[in-house]
Design a protein around this motif. Structure first.
Motif, PDB file in Angstrom:
ATOM      1  N   ARG A 196       0.833  -1.207   0.000  1.00  0.00           N
ATOM      2  CA  ARG A 196       0.000   0.000   0.000  1.00  0.00           C
ATOM      3  C   ARG A 196       0.869   1.259   0.000  1.00  0.00           C
ATOM      4  O   ARG A 196       0.576   2.235  -0.701  1.00  0.00           O
ATOM      5  CB  ARG A 196      -0.917  -0.001   1.217  1.00  0.00           C
ATOM      6  CG  ARG A 196      -2.030  -1.040   1.154  1.00  0.00           C
ATOM      7  CD  ARG A 196      -2.903  -0.960   2.398  1.00  0.00           C
ATOM      8  NE  ARG A 196      -4.057  -1.861   2.310  1.00  0.00           N
ATOM      9  CZ  ARG A 196      -5.004  -1.950   3.220  1.00  0.00           C
ATOM     10  NH1 ARG A 196      -4.953  -1.202   4.317  1.00  0.00           N
ATOM     11  NH2 ARG A 196      -6.014  -2.782   3.083  1.00  0.00           N
ATOM     12  N   LYS A 197       1.924   1.249   0.783  1.00  0.00           N
ATOM     13  CA  LYS A 197       2.826   2.399   0.810  1.00  0.00           C
ATOM     14  C   LYS A 197       3.500   2.592  -0.555  1.00  0.00           C
ATOM     15  O   LYS A 197       3.642   3.722  -1.040  1.00  0.00           O
ATOM     16  CB  LYS A 197       3.878   2.220   1.906  1.00  0.00           C
ATOM     17  CG  LYS A 197       3.326   2.293   3.332  1.00  0.00           C
ATOM     18  CD  LYS A 197       4.459   2.149   4.348  1.00  0.00           C
ATOM     19  CE  LYS A 197       3.961   2.298   5.781  1.00  0.00           C
ATOM     20  NZ  LYS A 197       3.221   1.122   6.245  1.00  0.00           N
ATOM     21  N   LEU A 198       3.913   1.488  -1.157  1.00  0.00           N
ATOM     22  CA  LEU A 198       4.573   1.568  -2.465  1.00  0.00           C
ATOM     23  C   LEU A 198       3.628   2.099  -3.537  1.00  0.00           C
ATOM     24  O   LEU A 198       4.006   2.955  -4.353  1.00  0.00           O
ATOM     25  CB  LEU A 198       5.096   0.181  -2.870  1.00  0.00           C
ATOM     26  CG  LEU A 198       5.718   0.080  -4.264  1.00  0.00           C
ATOM     27  CD1 LEU A 198       6.886   1.049  -4.421  1.00  0.00           C
ATOM     28  CD2 LEU A 198       6.160  -1.349  -4.550  1.00  0.00           C
ATOM     29  N   GLU A 199       2.400   1.598  -3.545  1.00  0.00           N
ATOM     30  CA  GLU A 199       1.425   2.065  -4.541  1.00  0.00           C
ATOM     31  C   GLU A 199       1.180   3.566  -4.406  1.00  0.00           C
ATOM     32  O   GLU A 199       1.076   4.285  -5.407  1.00  0.00           O
ATOM     33  CB  GLU A 199       0.110   1.287  -4.378  1.00  0.00           C
ATOM     34  CG  GLU A 199       0.193  -0.167  -4.833  1.00  0.00           C
ATOM     35  CD  GLU A 199      -1.006  -0.989  -4.394  1.00  0.00           C
ATOM     36  OE1 GLU A 199      -1.918  -0.412  -3.747  1.00  0.00           O
ATOM     37  OE2 GLU A 199      -1.035  -2.204  -4.676  1.00  0.00           O
ATOM     38  N   THR A 200       1.121   4.045  -3.170  1.00  0.00           N
ATOM     39  CA  THR A 200       0.919   5.482  -2.941  1.00  0.00           C
ATOM     40  C   THR A 200       2.140   6.278  -3.397  1.00  0.00           C
ATOM     41  O   THR A 200       2.009   7.330  -4.036  1.00  0.00           O
ATOM     42  CB  THR A 200       0.651   5.748  -1.448  1.00  0.00           C
ATOM     43  OG1 THR A 200      -0.469   4.960  -1.044  1.00  0.00           O
ATOM     44  CG2 THR A 200       0.363   7.214  -1.197  1.00  0.00           C
ATOM     45  N   PHE A 201       3.314   5.786  -3.065  1.00  0.00           N
ATOM     46  CA  PHE A 201       4.576   6.426  -3.464  1.00  0.00           C
ATOM     47  C   PHE A 201       4.635   6.592  -4.984  1.00  0.00           C
ATOM     48  O   PHE A 201       4.955   7.674  -5.499  1.00  0.00           O
ATOM     49  CB  PHE A 201       5.736   5.562  -2.964  1.00  0.00           C
ATOM     50  CG  PHE A 201       7.110   6.058  -3.319  1.00  0.00           C
ATOM     51  CD1 PHE A 201       7.653   7.173  -2.698  1.00  0.00           C
ATOM     52  CD2 PHE A 201       7.883   5.383  -4.254  1.00  0.00           C
ATOM     53  CE1 PHE A 201       8.938   7.616  -3.003  1.00  0.00           C
ATOM     54  CE2 PHE A 201       9.164   5.809  -4.570  1.00  0.00           C
ATOM     55  CZ  PHE A 201       9.696   6.935  -3.941  1.00  0.00           C
ATOM     56  N   GLN A 202       4.291   5.530  -5.702  1.00  0.00           N
ATOM     57  CA  GLN A 202       4.334   5.590  -7.167  1.00  0.00           C
ATOM     58  C   GLN A 202       3.231   6.478  -7.722  1.00  0.00           C
ATOM     59  O   GLN A 202       3.447   7.222  -8.691  1.00  0.00           O
ATOM     60  CB  GLN A 202       4.242   4.171  -7.743  1.00  0.00           C
ATOM     61  CG  GLN A 202       5.476   3.335  -7.447  1.00  0.00           C
ATOM     62  CD  GLN A 202       5.363   1.908  -7.954  1.00  0.00           C
ATOM     63  OE1 GLN A 202       4.267   1.333  -7.995  1.00  0.00           O
ATOM     64  NE2 GLN A 202       6.476   1.319  -8.344  1.00  0.00           N
TER      65      GLN A 202
END
Length: 329
Positions: A196-202
């Motif tokens: 979830r953090k990665l998807e938001t970062f991207q």
């Protein structure tokens, strides 16, 4: 038998005769005393008499992955206290490498006739892990609550810190300080909160080439951050405080200063993060509110209320300390 009576009586603070009446199903004992005696039996590891095994113990399993990360003892303290206020005793189960597994603990808790189970940081958050023991709990209809993001097919109530908001806060903070090459140190690729953090970062324009996955440990953070430092990052967002401390160590080993050369943000705001050098900027999980909500959801299930298998999202808070600073111009 005499030894068992004596131990239980001492634990509860009643006479051996009272314990004997409870074990033999005889009248003349208050409900509160009866429950206390049965709970003491469970805690001391004695089997209940056959005629009493149908009753659920006033015990709740609390299953954690480890105690080295200070966020988990803190969560255990909140949940244990909230359970005690509701008349339950928590049974702490901590996974060990090469030792007792989560599935083994579930079997043990079922044998102890626990009233429910709270999981935090469990295998439910890893997409590639085995989830058969959760399915067993679902089949047995045992009240269960999961803390922080789980894979989608598990039909239990969840209490989570909002990973989307956490990543947005951290990234916005570093960008406001002028950082353009921002990296991330996350947990394993199949770890749902990290995803979830990665998807938001991207989604916010973060560079996927500046993302590293590792195990949740100081050493894992050090190794992952060392790779990012070689790619010239000036800011790093980490998925836990331990990963952040490993990142600080990697920066220093590379001859860099935190925060003058590289800014670091953690996640959790676990104990003593304001005492590190430098004090750690981090995204705080609202552990108190999340722990109490988890207990409320569990007790509602125990009381036969209909509790939807929804996810309650709690908003985190950015705590700015001295590990972040303006990027060098």
């Amino acid at each position: 038998m005499t030894r068992r009576l004596a131990e239980v009586a001492k634990k509860v603070g009643v006479s051996e005769a009272t314990v004997s009446r409870v074990l033999n199903g005889k009248p003349g004992v208050s409900d509160a005393t009866r429950e206390a005696v049965l709970t003491a039996l469970d805690v001391l590891g004695y089997e209940r008499p056959t005629q009493l095994r149908g009753d659920r113990a006033r015990l709740v399993g609390l299953v954690l992955p480890e105690l080295q990360n200070p966020i988990f003892p803190a969560f255990a303290e909140v949940v244990g206290g909230a359970l005690a206020q509701q008349g339950f005793t928590s049974v702490l189960c901590t996974r060990t490498v090469g030792g007792v597994s989560e599935a083994d603990y579930v079997d043990l808790l079922l044998q102890q006739q626990v009233s429910g189970v709270v999981f935090a940081g469990g295998l439910y958050a890893q997409a590639d892990a085995s989830h058969g023991h959760y399915e067993l709990l679902h089949e047995r209809k045992l009240p269960t609550v999961l803390v922080n993001a789980a894979v989608q097919h598990l039909d239990f109530p969840q209490v989570s810190c909002d990973d989307v908001v956490a990543a947005e806060m951290a990234l916005a903070h570093l960008r406001a300080l002028g950082h353009e090459r921002v990296g991330m140190v996350l947990g394993p690729k199949d770890h749902m909160p990290s995803r979830r953090k990665l998807e938001t970062f991207q989604a916010e324009g973060g560079d996927p080439e500046l993302v590293e996955h590792t195990m949740f440990s100081l050493e894992g953070g050090h190794a992952a951050a060392a790779r990012l430092v070689k790619r010239g990052v000036t800011g790093v967002i980490c998925a836990s405080d331990l990963l952040a401390l490993g990142t600080v160590r990697a920066a220093r080993r590379a001859g860099l200063t935190v925060p003058a050369d590289i800014s670091v943000i953690g996640f959790d705001d676990s104990a003593l993060m304001n005492c590190t050098e430098p004090p750690l900027t981090t995204v705080r999980q609202p552990i108190d509110a999340m722990g109490r909500a988890a207990v409320d959801l569990l007790v509602a299930q125990i009381d036969k209320a209909v509790v939807p298998a929804d996810e309650l999202l709690f908003e985190p808070e950015l705590v700015v300390r001295a590990s972040t600073a303006r990027a060098r111009g």
